[in-house]
Design an enzyme around this catalytic site. Structure first.
Site, PDB file in Angstrom:
ATOM      1  N   ASP A   1       0.669  -1.391   0.027  1.00 15.65           N
ATOM      2  CA  ASP A   1       0.068  -0.045  -0.231  1.00 15.65           C
ATOM      3  C   ASP A   1       0.727   1.346   0.055  1.00 15.65           C
ATOM      4  O   ASP A   1      -0.395   1.813  -0.338  1.00 15.65           O
ATOM      5  CB  ASP A   1      -0.696  -0.520   1.198  1.00 15.65           C
ATOM      6  CG  ASP A   1      -1.754  -1.068   1.553  1.00 15.65           C
ATOM      7  OD1 ASP A   1      -2.489  -0.756   0.180  1.00 15.65           O
ATOM      8  OD2 ASP A   1      -2.585  -1.449   2.680  1.00 15.65           O
TER       9      ASP A   1
HETATM   10  C1  GLC Z   1      -1.394  -0.461   5.156  1.00 16.23           C
HETATM   11  C2  GLC Z   1       0.263  -0.497   5.410  1.00 16.23           C
HETATM   12  C3  GLC Z   1       0.185   1.232   6.091  1.00 16.23           C
HETATM   13  C4  GLC Z   1      -0.618   1.719   5.373  1.00 16.23           C
HETATM   14  C5  GLC Z   1      -1.867   1.403   5.201  1.00 16.23           C
HETATM   15  C6  GLC Z   1      -2.128   2.108   4.408  1.00 16.23           C
HETATM   16  O1  GLC Z   1      -1.955  -1.428   6.346  1.00 16.23           O
HETATM   17  O2  GLC Z   1       0.380  -0.956   5.993  1.00 16.23           O
HETATM   18  O3  GLC Z   1       1.395   1.196   6.694  1.00 16.23           O
HETATM   19  O4  GLC Z   1      -0.691   2.983   5.768  1.00 16.23           O
HETATM   20  O5  GLC Z   1      -1.935   0.530   4.484  1.00 16.23           O
HETATM   21  O6  GLC Z   1      -4.163   2.205   3.988  1.00 16.23           O
HETATM   22  C1  GLC Z   2      -1.838  -4.209   5.421  1.00 15.51           C
HETATM   23  C2  GLC Z   2      -2.529  -4.203   4.589  1.00 15.51           C
HETATM   24  C3  GLC Z   2      -2.590  -5.041   2.918  1.00 15.51           C
HETATM   25  C4  GLC Z   2      -1.746  -4.776   2.637  1.00 15.51           C
HETATM   26  C5  GLC Z   2      -0.317  -4.373   3.785  1.00 15.51           C
HETATM   27  C6  GLC Z   2       0.961  -4.775   2.264  1.00 15.51           C
HETATM   28  O1  GLC Z   2      -1.362  -4.803   5.678  1.00 15.51           O
HETATM   29  O2  GLC Z   2      -3.816  -5.021   5.105  1.00 15.51           O
HETATM   30  O3  GLC Z   2      -3.580  -5.131   2.112  1.00 15.51           O
HETATM   31  O4  GLC Z   2      -0.990  -5.538   1.362  1.00 15.51           O
HETATM   32  O5  GLC Z   2      -0.350  -3.769   4.457  1.00 15.51           O
HETATM   33  O6  GLC Z   2       0.849  -3.202   2.673  1.00 15.51           O
END
Ligand code: GLC
Ligand code: GLC
Length: 827
Positions: free
Chosen positions: A484
């Site tokens: 993300d």
């Molecule tokens: C994921 C990531 C986090 C980010 C989020 C955004 O959970 O781990 O760092 O801010 O997505 O939706």
């Molecule tokens: C969090 C989010 C997932 C994403 C990951 C890496 O675990 O839930 O969707 O792939 O962060 O950013």
């Protein structure tokens, strides 16, 4: 240092002190009613949707931590305490918390009075049942005072913690006998209410928080408890609560049992009220109370819950030389998979329940670890998810569980999303052999008039990738891929812009995203997932379509090798300037974990030894004693062209944290490549049971995975590199649960459902003599024995099925067979 121990026979983790390094929680409920409960009884309940239907209130990020929960207070002649220690925090003579499968037992003892409280959510029941057993273990009579406590949330958790100008004036309750009903907005726009009851006469109650606690007091010193009385208050606005009050006398050795129920009720519009048109119709609520109003009924409910878990955990059972592996596979990892399946990333002690609903990619991946448990629920979920997909194969990134509609605020265009659906549907078919799911008519964008077959959904998913390629022929990166925080089209320089939803006008002409930025991760995932799609087409006899899809996969593999092989590992991406990301040429972030595993498992560049070279580079640059970091070296400054990733200080989260989710891909890949020792090393670095001994460093629960562990660069930002190295965060709701279940059971132990039968191809530590396992699969029980006389990691030398030698390592599926004995010798 440990703070408890595993009780495997009871499938419990036994916490021996309330002062755990972080609140250690459990989940109650698996269907509609859910509760989070910590080892000191903190937490809250909700119905289906942690944001829109919150039943009790909880304050995140509070000081002190974990304030708010279901509390019982005891005033024993001036000594005030709680069975779970908190919130009063009087030192107890004895304390224990047992977190089990769907229940939690908290025991406290003070001055010869013992309180044992068992919390659980029964099957097919919308409520949390709490049994309190009070025992006088002293030699003389004891008279003491007893209170229950719960604080109502005014349903919408987001509104509840922001809209005070309204909410301080809307709260409403009703009290009848020993039951307190919470009915805010019931008269107007809601058809649901909640209640808190006890199966005994009470000596009073409170429903107004300020009367019970006192405006300037805290949960730790409610004024009524201190005074040894109750206010019999009736809430009218402000903050409605529910507290029962009871004076109790116990003879020496005597016990008293009380059963409390925190229930949720929905009523049909025309049955909401009694004849007066305003009193709640309590028919359903009373029936719920009736169901668990005695200790016998309580015990029966608990027995039913145990039987439910016996059955679920009876599907995969392994007996390996490592207790910790057995414990993870047979109990805790599967348990966590149920929780992540139910809650996606919505409500934990790190996810507030208001930020995120069900994630498209997350929920699809959760199915991989859950599908064997209740395939029908996986099927239903797949259809729900696919129904939010857009006709061109694009996806809403999230949907709300209550409405099941795509969430437009978060939007879509995450480049990896569609691929996970192919993987999840394939996993469902491999598990069940139920090909009919492909014929199911599934809407696009929740519009029935746009419904097409599930196969069509898979097809548009596959071609969504093919139709969105960049200059090298690699998939466009768009908003983000699995990571993300790699946002190659964002170029954000304004505070508050969300890296996931902000669209930089710079790329307006190109449709919102750079047409140059490409993701090698999505390319590798495509080559890993693609063959399942081809397998499906072949099974359906669609040979031409299968060949066409296979050509795309082969082409992609070549593109990866031609444009994304860095010499010793695979690149991560090309940024919007056409520069390499994750290359040895880069100053920071030379190597990333994400594409490597899927590339290895797709045999990309295998002839040139790409798999072994990559595994060696991973071991050298990413591995640590606490797991594999996501990238190395960590970014030490903000790279506007990369996005959110470089906003994290080095060693945390996506910037060189140990993101346990993608560790599993490397475990799978090492196992796939025959490196069973390497796979097992990585597995045991992060598997919770192995972190138990260092709980003081690891902090989060030793029975479940967390999303992230501080990496070797943690602390580098403040010149104290290594400071929080090994420290876990974001426990419970993570794709790590499903993927590590896959890694250990399907890749290391090698028991892998396939389209045509059960494949058994272990890749284990060479030191193991073998292991045994049972696996229920498509109606038959497989008794599997693996022998490893020559101490290899991988390689099925011979397979004997029901006494007959069979070539290869797939046990062919035979309809109607109830038991299958499989004996495999490695060598
Ligand atoms: C994921 C990531 C986090 C980010 C989020 C955004 O959970 O781990 O760092 O801010 O997505 O939706
Ligand atoms: C969090 C989010 C997932 C994403 C990951 C890496 O675990 O839930 O969707 O792939 O962060 O950013």
């Amino acid at each position: 240092m440990k703070f408890g121990h595993f009780d495997d026979a009871n499938r419990e983790y036994v916490i021996e002190t309330p002062r755990t390094p972080y609140p250690w929680i459990n989940y109650l409920g698996t269907q509609g009613f859910f509760s989070l409960i910590s080892n000191t009884a903190g937490g809250y309940s909700f119905y289906k949707d942690a944001r829109l239907r919150r039943i009790t209130r909880y304050r995140y990020n509070n000081v002190p931590i974990d304030m708010g929960g279901r509390y019982f207070y005891i005033n024993d002649n001036g000594t005030i305490w709680n069975p779970g220690w908190s919130p009063v925090k009087t030192e107890l003579d004895a304390y224990e918390c047992r977190h089990g499968m769907g229940y939690t037992i908290i025991k406290g003892k003070k001055n010869d009075l013992k309180a044992e409280v068992t919390f659980f959510v029964p099957q097919d029941y919308d409520g949390e049942v709490q049994q309190v057993v009070l025992t006088n273990e002293g030699k003389s009579d004891k008279t003491f005072k007893f209170w229950s406590f719960a604080e109502w949330c005014l349903w919408d958790a987001q509104d509840d913690c922001t809209n005070f100008q309204r909410n301080f004036s809307t709260g409403r309750v009703e009290i009848v006998g020993s039951t307190i009903y919470h009915k805010t907005e019931y008269r107007d726009r809601r058809n649901h209410f909640a209640f808190y009851s006890v199966n005994d006469k009470i000596d009073g109650y409170d429903t107004d928080r300020d009367t019970f606690i006192g405006l300037y007091n805290g949960f730790n010193d409610p004024q009524q408890v201190t005074a040894g009385k109750c206010g019999n208050s009736l809430a009218d606005g402000w903050s409605p609560i529910a507290s029962h009050y009871k004076e109790i006398t116990l003879k020496a050795g005597e016990s008293k049992t009380l059963v409390f129920i925190l229930g949720y009720v929905e009523m049909p519009q025309d049955k909401k009220f009694e004849a007066d048109g305003k009193t709640i119709n309590k028919e359903k609520a009373l029936a719920m109370m009736e169901k668990y109003n005695t200790p016998e009924k309580f015990a029966a409910g608990m027995a039913e819950l145990r039987a439910y878990w016996d059955k679920l955990l009876g599907i995969i059972n392994v007996n390996t030389p490592e207790d910790k592996v057995n414990r993870m596979v047979n109990i805790w990892n599967q348990y966590q998979c149920m929780v992540t399946f139910n809650l996606s990333r919505s409500a934990s002690y790190f996810e507030s329940g208001i930020g995120r609903g069900m994630g498209f990619r997350d929920s699809n991946q959760d199915i991989l670890g859950f599908v064997h448990q209740i395939p029908d629920r996986a099927r239903e979920r797949l259809i729900d998810i696919a129904s939010t997909q857009l006709p061109d194969g694009g996806c809403y990134h999230q949907y709300q569980p209550l409405t099941k509609k795509g969430n437009a605020d978060i939007g879509g265009d995450f480049s990896d999303d569609p691929l996970w659906m192919i993987l999840a549907v394939a996993a469902y078919i491999k598990e069940t052999g139920d090909w009919s799911i492909l014929d199911e008519k599934v809407p696009y964008d929740n519009d029935e008039s746009k419904a097409k077959s599930m196969l069509d959904h898979l097809t548009v998913s596959f071609y969504h990738i093919v139709k969105n390629l960049g200059p090298h022929g690699l998939p466009l990166a768009m908003r983000a891929d699995w990571n993300d925080c790699i946002n190659l089209s964002c170029f954000s320089d304004t505070p508050g812009e969300s890296f996931q939803t902000y669209t930089n006008p710079k790329f307006k002409k190109e449709g919102g995203y750079s047409k140059v930025a490409e993701s090698v991760f999505v390319a590798a995932l495509f080559t890993y997932v693609g063959p399942s799609f081809v397998g499906i087409l072949n099974h359906l006899g669609k040979k031409k379509d299968a060949e066409k899809a296979q050509k795309e996969i082969d082409k992609m593999k070549k593109v990866i090798m031609d444009s994304a092989w860095d010499g010793n590992w695979f690149l991560r991406a090309y940024d919007a300037n056409g520069q390499k990301m994750g290359s040895n040429e880069c100053e920071e972030g030379k190597i990333f974990i994400e594409p490597q595993g899927f590339a290895i498992m797709s045999d990309v560049g295998k002839e040139q030894g790409a798999d072994k070279k990559t595994l060696a580079a991973i071991d050298e640059r990413l591995n640590t004693q606490h797991g594999l970091v996501l990238n190395n070296p960590a970014f030490s400054k903000y790279y506007i062209q990369y996005g959110e990733i470089s906003t994290y200080p080095g060693g945390y989260k996506e910037n060189a944290g140990i993101f346990t989710h993608n560790n599993a891909w490397i475990i799978c890949a090492a196992a796939y490549a025959g490196e069973g020792d390497q796979a097992f090393k990585y597995y045991s670095e992060i598997a919770p049971a192995y972190t138990e001994e260092t709980s003081d460093i690891h902090k989060t629960e030793p029975y479940v995975y967390g999303q992230m562990i501080g990496g070797k660069d943690a602390g580098s930002d403040i010149g104290q590199t290594g400071k929080n190295f090994g420290q876990g965060k974001n426990s419970w709701l993570t794709g790590t649960a499903a993927w590590n279940m896959v890694a250990i059971s399907q890749y290391i132990l090698g028991i892998q459902p396939d389209f045509d039968g059960l494949k058994v191809d272990p890749s284990i530590p060479a030191s193991w003599n073998g292991f045994t396992a049972t696996r229920l699969f498509r109606g038959a029980k497989y008794n599997i024995t693996i022998k490893n006389p020559s101490h290899v990691c991988k390689g099925v030398k011979s397979m004997v099925v029901d006494g007959k030698a069979v070539d290869g390592c797939v046990v062919p599926f035979v309809e109607g067979k109830k038991e299958v004995n499989v004996e495999i010798t490695l060598g």
